[in-house]
Design an enzyme around this catalytic site. Structure first.
Site, PDB file in Angstrom:
ATOM      1  CG  HIS A  11      -1.719   1.067   1.268  1.00 39.23           C
ATOM      2  ND1 HIS A  11      -2.844   1.194   0.528  1.00 39.23           N
ATOM      3  CD2 HIS A  11      -1.958   2.037   2.054  1.00 39.23           C
ATOM      4  CE1 HIS A  11      -3.695   2.319   0.852  1.00 39.23           C
ATOM      5  NE2 HIS A  11      -2.795   2.985   1.873  1.00 39.23           N
TER       6      HIS A  11
ATOM      7  CG  HIS B 138     -10.527   3.782   3.350  1.00 40.54           C
ATOM      8  ND1 HIS B 138     -10.769   4.033   4.450  1.00 40.54           N
ATOM      9  CD2 HIS B 138      -9.099   3.523   3.648  1.00 40.54           C
ATOM     10  CE1 HIS B 138      -9.933   4.026   5.389  1.00 40.54           C
ATOM     11  NE2 HIS B 138      -8.618   3.793   4.837  1.00 40.54           N
TER      12      HIS B 138
END
Ligand code: ADP
Ligand code: MG
Lengths: 81, 222, 743, 81
Positions: free
Chosen positions: C55, C104
């Site tokens: 990420h 998200h």
């Protein structure tokens, strides 16, 4: 008629913006008793007759599934009076 | 003509309210929640938003801001005060208006172009409208359901203190479809929908909202 | 556990460390030891593990994303490019606009409301960090089947979360997407886009320059939120993580963020910061190492000064915490008092936690003991880079060879049934149930929002300058052909800007894919990036930033490749925009562009359980001519309305146009089934005053765009080749779907 | 450390859409115990030491003034444990 109460609170490690806001507001109004405030939910459930253990077990299940989100909340189930 | 526009922490529509005040021809003066000072304004708008995050209850915490003490005094002395959405909630919490605003019956935040009828044109904020006029302005809130006890409701009805009522499908479960009310004197008005978002057709559904702001100008000239 | 200091790492070099549990591979752990010349302390290990996670480090995607820079067109409009928190483009009149999308996804599956809410919060802070006032948000979303029980859990929570956070910040929601597909059932996608505006001179960067300058942490207190969330949640499939490893969910406080925004803007206005960085994924580890790395490298931080919500947090946890609503600024000592004053005015917690040094190490102490001593670049910018194996998956040739057999409507009854079926399909149905939960009016500058092709906001009330943004992805096409799919999504987003008369200027993206460890997924990813980079080069648009989300898969089944492309455009005078529909009878309707047999990947094929065939091939030259036509036509005031064709083809476009203002239309189409249903790219329906038809013909001829008159506006029905559908019936079909599904 | 709890419920005559929604959701999940459900708030206030009567009186005032809105709500203040 009986009553079963479910109290749902955010887990202690989870941020509680509402409780924080209340805690900040109290001293501004001259109330200095609170070291911290947490805000949660209270469900009052009316049931037929006195709450039975079976009913309480059912409410427990409903709390787990619907009334609380176990990822961030804890709950307590109680028969009232 | 100076119209004060209050900013609480979390207020959102203060700039919009100031723009509307300007469009009506008055000058908008910003008032900070923490200053107990009305800066010589002739009227006050409590704009929409989520003051203090709407935590606890909408308006419950803002109602105790230093600026509110002055506003309560001024309102009791006859100064025109308009509470829009969160501002309406603050006025109820401050007991300048009766009742309370609670969770929408469908439990969702609802933003839509709302039809209203204006039912009282004698308040400081509604004299530019005609009795029974239908207008469309945005409604946007999560807790806009007007609630009060039966006695208060019948007083509001019989004294003509319902300023505006929702037309068409009930948006939020308000008693008697109440969208806005006034105090007995007619200087304090609370309104759930947002006139400041309807001052031209470029950015709003209509220009109907402007009437609230031009009304107060007339009231102040009188 | 005793405090693990740099001294103890030296004196006690051989203890075994839980690097694997933190998501580091043995060779990555070995590299950390090599960089440091010793084993890392537990705090250093925490930092490296989160910062080297997929990420944060983009380790699997970096080699591909490079193309956005390598192939980029040189343009003066790009003021800040890829690498900062968000790209910034010049939109004229001294204004700069920044915009970016982030995902998200995994947190929103675990806790839909908070996952989505903190997704909005995170992207808004990225935009704020650039020095900009956030002015609007958008939310491209993907869910499992509309009628699946888990969708009923996930969707309402996500919508309420996006609304709950965005509404409370006072940011109008001006668009987004809601798309359903089986593959998203265990992997809903929550992408959030934010747009911000500032003057050129106000741009801020994430760099810690100037020895002696102070490192200031402000905003919310630090708690145990999402510890390890970055590395665990975002980097591994749920399959491999039991509940024990599931980290605490982050809870957002939009009120604190709103105050943080106003406080920061006041601080920026007085020019009180040298550099600034938001705290997002990887929290303080990320902010301190990126700020130091962006400057000359030296920084000292006293970690015990960080204000805590939970006093029991260990230094490792403080470094990894993802508590929301925090910012880190670099402030000259002479300006610190004013900085603190502004924070006090807004009641924002603020603490000086360290200072910039003239060294080249990031040194962090805990009550005086040195617990981190690293070269910050190795943490922030020199993480591992993988050139992962990729291979075209077997399914591609197989599905491309399939012939679509679905029947197209011919008779009047079939036409009517098809139009109604498409109007009611969850992917095409009216989304008011969703968008009514979002404030679109706040700030008073919203010119367009749902159901327009793009969102549009005014950025200057005097000159009427505005920007428009659209996001698009067509995962069905990306599945059939990821290279073309990305180009087609780019073209669609650009077209959605142009229908309003805005000129496309810049691109952002959010690339949502399955596991990069699957060579087939990696191939889809590489092809998508190549397609987007080639497409942007061809259309002359810079990629200003974006986000990659991998590991969106359940077991071995990945989501459809879903590159969400956002395009931003400029319009000089928002008052002259072309609306998406007509408000009167007596206008002529024209279809611009050519309709081919593009049923593969269409909504109609999907509704009939077919997802094979070949995706269309993007013709970006033609798209650019069409865009020119739309922008020029808008300037010349040719159009009363213009509306893009995409999913659901002409049928969906006509449905949306007639329902907007309740004015019907009668159209007559050649080859009606295909013309109504096909999803050929590069098409737009325009409504014009009949007096303008020659001017339109001339313009279309000049731009070499095929134009076909299809009918006229008026009446209270949509009539297609004689099949008459009352608007009331059409409206019912279109609007009933969501309330029925979600209450 | 002591704890004082304030329970706030909507007055019976005030519409409670949250309680109503829970009541409607329960049978859909197969729970049939509830005759009715009301949803309210629960505040947990941490105070220094065991709650004193004086503290409870202060909390009572704070509940009246801030934590509850007497126009629509009732409240109960309790020392816990
Ligand atoms: N798909 C992408 N396309 C272009 N740039 C990207 C993409 N993904 C990430 N980036 C860029 O890489 C940089 C780092 O991204 P990220 O770590 O997500 O930033 P942040 O942590 O500030 O959100 C940013 O400048 C971002 O715009
Ligand atoms: Mg960032």
């Amino acid at each position: 008629m009986g009553k079963i109460v479910v109290e749902v609170m955010l887990k202690p490690e989870i941020l509680d913006p509402q409780g924080t806001a209340v805690s900040a507001a109290l001293p501004r109004l001259g109330f200095n008793f609170a070291k911290s405030v947490r805000q949660g939910k209270r469900f009052e459930i009316e049931v037929e007759g006195e709450p039975t253990p079976a009913q309480l077990a059912e409410v427990e299940k409903a709390a787990e599934k619907l009334l609380a989100n176990p990822v961030i909340e804890t709950y307590v189930v109680k028969a009232e009076k | 003509m100076k119209v004060g526009v209050v900013t609480f922490p979390g207020t959102l529509d203060d700039r919009d309210a100031a723009r509307a005040v300007g469009a009506a021809g008055a000058s908008a003066i910003s008032l900070w929640h923490g200053d107990a000072d009305l800066k010589g304004v002739d009227a006050v708008v409590l704009p929409g938003g989520f003051s203090y995050g709407d935590y606890l209850r909408c308006g419950a915490i803002s109602r105790f801001a230093p600026v509110m003490e002055k506003i309560i005094d001024a309102a009791n002395g006859g100064m025109p005060v308009l509470g829009i959405c969160n501002g309406f909630q603050v006025l109820c919490e401050a007991h300048l208006l009766p009742g309370a605003l609670t969770r929408n019956h469908a439990l969702h935040f609802l933003c839509r172009d709302q039809k209203l009828t204006i039912e009282n044109t004698s308040t400081a904020w509604t004299s530019s409208f005609s009795q029974g006029q239908e207008i469309v302005i945005p409604l946007k809130n999560g807790e806009g359901s007007f609630q009060c006890d039966d006695q208060t409701l019948s007083a509001l009805e019989s004294e003509g203190r319902i300023v505006a009522r929702y037309l068409g499908e009930d948006p939020n479960g308000s008693r008697n479809l109440i969208a806005g009310i006034t105090n007995e004197r007619g200087n304090v008005v609370g309104l759930m929908p947002h006139p400041e978002h309807a001052i031209n057709v470029l950015t709003g559904p209509s220009a109907d909202g402007l009437g609230f702001f031009t009304s107060v100008l007339k009231a102040m000239v009188k | 556990m005793a405090l693990d200091t740099v001294a103890s790492a030296k004196s006690n070099p051989d203890i075994s460390q839980p690097f694997a549990e933190l998501g580091l591979k043995p060779d990555e752990y070995a590299r950390i030891k090599e960089i440091l010349g010793r084993r890392p302390t537990s705090s250093e290990l925490a930092m490296y593990s989160v910062m080297w996670s997929e990420h944060c480090s983009y380790k699997s995607s970096k080699v591909h994303l490079k193309q956005f820079g390598d192939k980029a067109v040189k343009t003066d409009a790009l003021l800040v490019g890829i690498g900062e928190n968000a790209g910034v483009v010049d939109v004229g009149q001294g204004y700069a606009v920044t915009f970016k999308i982030e995902s998200h996804n995994h947190p929103s599956f675990v806790e839909p409301y908070q996952g989505a809410a903190t997704g909005v919060g995170g992207i808004v802070r990225d935009i704020l960090t650039m020095g900009a006032r956030p002015i609007a948000v958008m939310d491209p979303l993907r869910f499992g089947p509309a009628d699946a029980p888990d969708t009923r859990r996930v969707l309402p929570g996500i919508i309420a979360g996006v609304g709950g956070y965005g509404n409370c910040l006072g940011l109008p929601n001006i668009g987004g997407e809601v798309v359903f597909d089986e593959t998203y059932l265990g992997n809903p996608l929550v992408n959030a886009l934010c747009i911000g505006v500032m003057k050129h001179s106000d741009i801020k960067l994430a760099k810690a320059a100037g020895a002696g300058n102070l490192v200031v942490l402000y905003g919310a207190k630090t708690g145990g939120d999402g510890i390890g969330g970055v590395s665990v949640l975002a980097s591994e499939t749920f399959e491999s993580t039991g509940p024990a490893k599931r980290p605490a969910v982050q809870v957002g406080d939009p009120f604190v963020e709103k105050v943080l925004i106003e406080c920061s803007l006041e601080i920026f206005a007085e020019d009180l910061v040298v550099g600034i960085q938001d705290l997002g994924g990887a929290g303080l580890s990320c902010a301190t190492s990126e700020l130091a790395s962006g400057g000359s490298g030296g920084m000292k931080v006293e970690l015990d000064r960080v204000p805590l919500r939970d006093a029991t947090l260990s230094p490792e946890e403080i470094l990894m915490s993802e508590s929301q609503e925090r910012m880190c600024a670099i402030v000259e000592p002479s300006k610190i008092n004013r900085f603190l004053e502004i924070c006090k005015k807004w009641d924002v917690t603020v603490t000086v936690i360290g200072e910039v040094t003239d060294g080249d190490r990031l040194e962090i102490t805990w009550h005086g003991d040195l617990i981190v001593d690293v070269p910050p670049r190795t943490v922030a910018h020199e993480g591992p880079v993988y050139n992962r194996p990729l291979a075209k998956p077997d399914y591609v040739d197989r599905v491309n060879a399939e012939v679509i057999t679905v029947k197209l409507p011919e008779s009047a009854e079939e036409i009517k049934a098809a139009v109604l079926k498409l109007a009611a399909a969850p992917n095409l149905a009216d989304k008011s149930w969703v968008t009514d939960q979002y404030d679109r009016y706040v700030q008073g500058n919203t010119i367009q929002s749902q159901p327009d092709d793009s969102g549009m906001v005014r950025i200057d009330e005097k000159t009427h300058l505005g920007v428009a943004v659209a996001t698009d992805a067509n995962a069905n096409w990306s599945y059939l052909n990821p290279y073309e799919g990305a180009k087609l999504a780019l073209a669609e987003a650009a077209r959605n800007i142009a229908t309003a008369g805005a000129k496309p200027l810049a691109v952002t993206n959010c690339l949502n894919f399955g596991s990069p460890e699957d060579p087939g997924v990696m191939w889809q990813f590489a092809e998508s990036v190549r397609g987007l980079a080639d497409g942007c080069l061809e259309m002359g648009l810079p990629v200003t930033g974006g986000n990659v989300s991998f590991y969106n898969q359940t077991g071995s089944v990945a989501i459809l490749p879903t590159p969400v492309i956002g395009v931003l455009g400029v319009i000089d005078d928002v008052r002259t925009r072309t609306p998406m529909s007509f408000d009167r009878a007596g206008l002529e309707l024209y279809l611009l562009g050519e309709t081919q047999n593009d049923i593969a990947g269409s909504e109609w094929a999907y509704l009939h359980g077919q997802r094979g065939g070949k995706a269309p091939i993007a013709d970006l030259k033609r798209e650019m001519r069409l865009i020119d036509l739309l922008v020029t036509g808008n300037k010349e005031k040719l159009f009363v309305a213009a509306h893009d064709l995409s999913q659901g083809g002409l049928s969906a476009t006509l449905t949306e146009m007639v329902l907007r203002h309740g004015i019907g239309a009668e159209v007559t189409l050649e080859n009606v089934g295909q013309t109504l249903i096909s999803e050929s790219p590069g098409r737009v329906v325009v409504a014009i005053d009949p007096a303008k038809s020659n001017a339109l013909k001339d313009l279309a001829a000049k731009e070499n765009i095929v134009m076909t008159k299809i009918g006229n506006t008026g009446g209270d029905s949509l009539i297609v080749n004689g099949a008459k559908i009352a608007l009331s019936e059409l409206r019912k079909a279109h609007t009933e779907t969501f309330p029925k599904l979600f209450g």
